[in-house]
Design an enzyme around this catalytic site. Structure first.
Site, short mmCIF file in Angstrom:
data_model
loop_
_atom_site.label_atom_id
_atom_site.label_comp_id
_atom_site.label_asym_id
_atom_site.label_seq_id
_atom_site.Cartn_x
_atom_site.Cartn_y
_atom_site.Cartn_z
N GLN A 163 -7.24 -2.38 3.51
CA GLN A 163 -6.17 -1.32 3.09
C GLN A 163 -6.76 -0.69 1.54
O GLN A 163 -6.28 0.44 1.50
CB GLN A 163 -4.98 -2.31 2.79
CG GLN A 163 -4.06 -1.81 2.00
CD GLN A 163 -2.78 -2.54 1.77
OE1 GLN A 163 -1.85 -2.99 2.82
NE2 GLN A 163 -2.30 -3.04 0.57
N LYS A 194 -17.11 31.10 -29.90
CA LYS A 194 -17.73 30.24 -28.70
C LYS A 194 -16.99 30.91 -27.57
O LYS A 194 -15.93 30.97 -27.59
CB LYS A 194 -17.26 28.94 -28.67
CG LYS A 194 -18.13 28.15 -29.94
CD LYS A 194 -19.42 27.99 -29.59
CE LYS A 194 -19.84 26.95 -28.50
NZ LYS A 194 -20.71 25.90 -28.56
N GLU A 205 -18.85 22.80 -16.39
CA GLU A 205 -19.24 21.48 -16.92
C GLU A 205 -18.21 20.26 -16.17
O GLU A 205 -18.97 19.19 -15.71
CB GLU A 205 -19.00 21.40 -18.21
CG GLU A 205 -19.96 22.09 -19.12
CD GLU A 205 -19.71 22.05 -20.72
OE1 GLU A 205 -19.97 21.30 -21.36
OE2 GLU A 205 -18.60 23.04 -21.02
N SER A 237 0.98 -1.31 0.13
CA SER A 237 -0.05 -0.14 -0.09
C SER A 237 0.81 1.16 -0.01
O SER A 237 0.41 2.32 0.23
CB SER A 237 -0.92 -0.06 1.42
OG SER A 237 -0.02 -0.07 2.48
N ASN A 275 -2.28 -3.12 12.42
CA ASN A 275 -3.65 -3.10 12.34
C ASN A 275 -4.39 -1.90 13.28
O ASN A 275 -5.34 -1.30 12.60
CB ASN A 275 -4.45 -4.15 12.84
CG ASN A 275 -4.08 -5.43 12.16
OD1 ASN A 275 -3.32 -5.30 11.18
ND2 ASN A 275 -4.43 -6.86 12.86
N SER A 308 -13.71 27.32 -28.75
CA SER A 308 -13.94 26.31 -29.41
C SER A 308 -12.68 26.11 -30.49
O SER A 308 -12.10 27.00 -30.86
CB SER A 308 -14.94 25.99 -30.39
OG SER A 308 -14.99 25.48 -31.50
N THR A 311 -39.21 26.33 -11.21
CA THR A 311 -39.44 24.96 -10.96
C THR A 311 -39.76 24.07 -11.94
O THR A 311 -40.10 24.70 -13.18
CB THR A 311 -40.87 24.59 -10.05
OG1 THR A 311 -41.88 24.98 -10.89
CG2 THR A 311 -40.98 25.60 -8.66
N HIS A 312 -39.32 22.79 -12.16
CA HIS A 312 -39.23 22.06 -13.40
C HIS A 312 -38.45 22.91 -14.68
O HIS A 312 -38.76 22.62 -15.85
CB HIS A 312 -40.80 22.05 -13.88
CG HIS A 312 -41.76 21.40 -12.93
ND1 HIS A 312 -41.64 20.05 -12.56
CD2 HIS A 312 -42.50 21.84 -12.07
CE1 HIS A 312 -42.63 19.95 -11.52
NE2 HIS A 312 -43.12 21.08 -11.16
N TYR A 354 -9.62 -7.29 11.72
CA TYR A 354 -8.87 -6.75 10.78
C TYR A 354 -8.87 -7.76 9.30
O TYR A 354 -8.67 -8.81 9.24
CB TYR A 354 -7.49 -6.36 11.11
CG TYR A 354 -6.63 -5.88 9.82
CD1 TYR A 354 -7.00 -4.38 9.53
CD2 TYR A 354 -5.78 -6.58 9.13
CE1 TYR A 354 -6.35 -3.96 8.21
CE2 TYR A 354 -4.98 -6.03 7.85
CZ TYR A 354 -5.24 -4.66 7.49
OH TYR A 354 -4.70 -4.23 6.56
N1 ARG Z 1 -1.19 -1.39 4.85
C1 ARG Z 1 -2.08 -2.30 5.78
C2 ARG Z 1 -3.25 -1.40 5.56
O1 ARG Z 1 -3.28 -0.34 5.17
C3 ARG Z 1 -1.53 -1.90 7.46
C4 ARG Z 1 -2.11 -3.00 8.06
C5 ARG Z 1 -1.46 -4.47 7.76
N2 ARG Z 1 -1.77 -5.57 8.72
C6 ARG Z 1 -1.54 -6.81 8.33
N3 ARG Z 1 -1.69 -7.65 9.16
N4 ARG Z 1 -1.18 -7.22 7.12
O2 ARG Z 1 -4.47 -1.86 6.06
#
Ligand code: ARG
Length: 465
Positions: A320, A281, A288, A22, A108, A275, A153-154, A315
């Site tokens: 993640q 334009k 938008e 991550s 965790n 444009s 409205t509408h 967990y």
């Molecule tokens: N990178 C993990 C997350 O964002 C952290 C916790 C990872 N825990 C584990 N037991 N692998 O959730």
């Protein structure tokens, strides 16, 4: 430092390591992860759980890392996440004593502590930015309490109002968006640290102390809940989705109002495009795109809800994958907020056109019916029928609203009720005058200048809270 060295005899494939890391989106947690480690280490030292000398070295290294910044970390995806990259940094600096930092702590509880801290900062920042936008809207409203405007409205002509009244609708929607964040904040502002992997720890940790050090308002009362729950993230993203809805609606109106057919407003050139083929334009591309991008947060909300649905306590690694969607929803919505703020504040209103629109196409018909009720004690339904007939006759006969006089009203009322109404020229003229229509709506929340000024005052006291 190799996390796998004890349990395994080798590494994941590079592909599996990259798939599970991550680290890319964990960059967002850099400051929070330092805070989290700092609070935990301080508490461990104070409790005599780890040697004071090790605690001091760890804290000094965290300070050093904070000064050096994110670039000092080795963000190699062979590290599972930023927590491991940070621990690696401390280990390289002070050796194996770095390992004391993780006593009675798990990634965790660490990750959800980091996410909560970061979200608190994000929410605080967004609340400030929404308030700044409301402030701009309030200033614009103050300048336009007498500026006639047409309300729909509408998307059909409905009744005359003022530009200030319409602007204050935006301000009130944004205020609720802001208050929604304030309410969500309470549920983000809870400390899961100390939950460890899921059942806390046998070490005599002091969760109250880390709660204070991290500036959380409350401790999470159950450690399984502490590491499992991401409802706070889903709720926050909902708030961003709702804010982007408000901003998307404002953008949509700017798109419509700036068309040649409406000509009610003109976007500043700084927020317009042209444009590549049609030289004449002036396109409202920014509005938008703000409208279009406002859907991104909805997608992220659905993704997060789907991810957290049906996973067991506590967990699970799925959690993640929630984080990058949270950051994306936030970044997109913040971009939209900034751009719509800029675009609205530089909008020019075509007052000649808006007051023309407020006075045509029978937008004052409701008031004419109301006058019949007030002055002649007619049931509203009868008045509604008479005025409806006046309008349809006038359209058939190609008569504009300004040409409707007392005789015309009497002619139609005889057709419907058998009797003349005899409102008199003055009452008919007043009822059909858009400015007088607006001025008569002095009820709380109404469009009369004094009612709008009152709502501006209420908004200002909210802003000054
Ligand atoms: N990178 C993990 C997350 O964002 C952290 C916790 C990872 N825990 C584990 N037991 N692998 O959730």
């Amino acid at each position: 430092m190799d996390l796998r060295a004890g349990r395994f005899d080798g590494q994941m494939t590079d592909d599996a390591a990259a798939f599970s890391s991550s680290i890319k989106f964990d960059k967002r947690l850099f400051e929070a992860d330092i805070e989290c480690n700092r609070a935990h280490t301080t508490m461990l030292t104070e409790q005599g759980i780890i040697p004071e000398t090790a605690g001091k070295k760890i804290l000094a290294t965290l300070d050093k890392l904070e000064k050096e910044g994110l670039d000092a970390l080795d963000l190699n995806p062979s590290f599972e996440d930023i927590h491991m990259a940070l621990e690696d940094y401390v280990t390289k600096e002070i050796g194996s004593e770095a390992g004391f930092m993780h006593t009675g702590k798990s990634r965790n509880d660490q990750v959800c502590t980091d996410v909560r801290l970061t979200l608190k900062w994000e929410i605080e920042n967004t609340i400030e930015n929404i308030k700044a936008f409301i402030q701009t809207i309030v200033e614009m409203a103050k300048e336009n309490t007498d500026t006639l405007f047409i309300a729909y409205t509408h998307l059909q002509h409905a009744q005359p109002t003022t530009f200030a009244h319409h602007l204050m609708a935006y301000a009130n929607e944004l205020r609720r968006d802001c208050e929604r964040f304030m309410d969500t904040y309470k549920r983000v502002d809870m400390n899961p640290l100390g939950s460890a992997a899921l059942t806390t720890t046998g070490f005599p940790i002091d969760r109250q102390r880390t709660t204070e050090l991290l500036g959380f308002s409350k401790i999470m009362d159950n450690s399984i809940d502490g590491v499992s729950s991401r409802d706070f993230a889903a709720e926050t993203v909902f708030d961003y989705a709702m804010l982007s809805t408000t901003l998307g609606k404002i953008s949509e109106e700017i798109v419509i109002w700036s068309t040649y057919e409406f000509r009610m407003v003109e976007c500043s050139n700084q927020y317009s495009s042209t444009s590549s083929i049609m030289p004449q334009k002036k396109n409202p591309d920014i509005a938008e795109l703000a409208r279009g991008k406002s859907t991104i947060a909805y997608g992220e909300l659905m993704t997060i809800l789907s991810m957290i649905k049906g996973i067991p306590h506590s967990y699970n690694r799925d959690l993640q994958e929630v984080s990058p969607h949270v950051w994306n929803a936030i970044d997109n919505t913040n971009d939209i907020l900034r751009i719509v703020h800029g675009m609205l504040s530089t909008l020019t209103i075509n007052k000649e056109r808006t007051s023309e629109l407020a006075g045509v196409n029978f937008a004052t018909a409701t008031e004419l019916a109301d006058v019949m009720v007030r002055e002649k004690n007619l049931p509203f339904r009868t008045a509604h029928q008479i005025v409806g007939r006046i309008v349809s006759d006038a359209i058939d006969e190609n008569i504009s609203v300004n040409e409707i006089d007392d005789d015309y009203v009497n002619k139609v009322s005889v057709e419907i009720t058998g009797e003349k109404l005899e409102l008199g020229e003055e009452l008919v003229r007043q009822a059909l005058d858009p400015l007088l229509n607006v001025k008569s709506r002095t009820v709380k929340g109404g469009c009369a200048p004094e009612a709008v000024i009152e709502s501006i005052e209420i908004m200002e006291s909210f802003l000054n809270e």
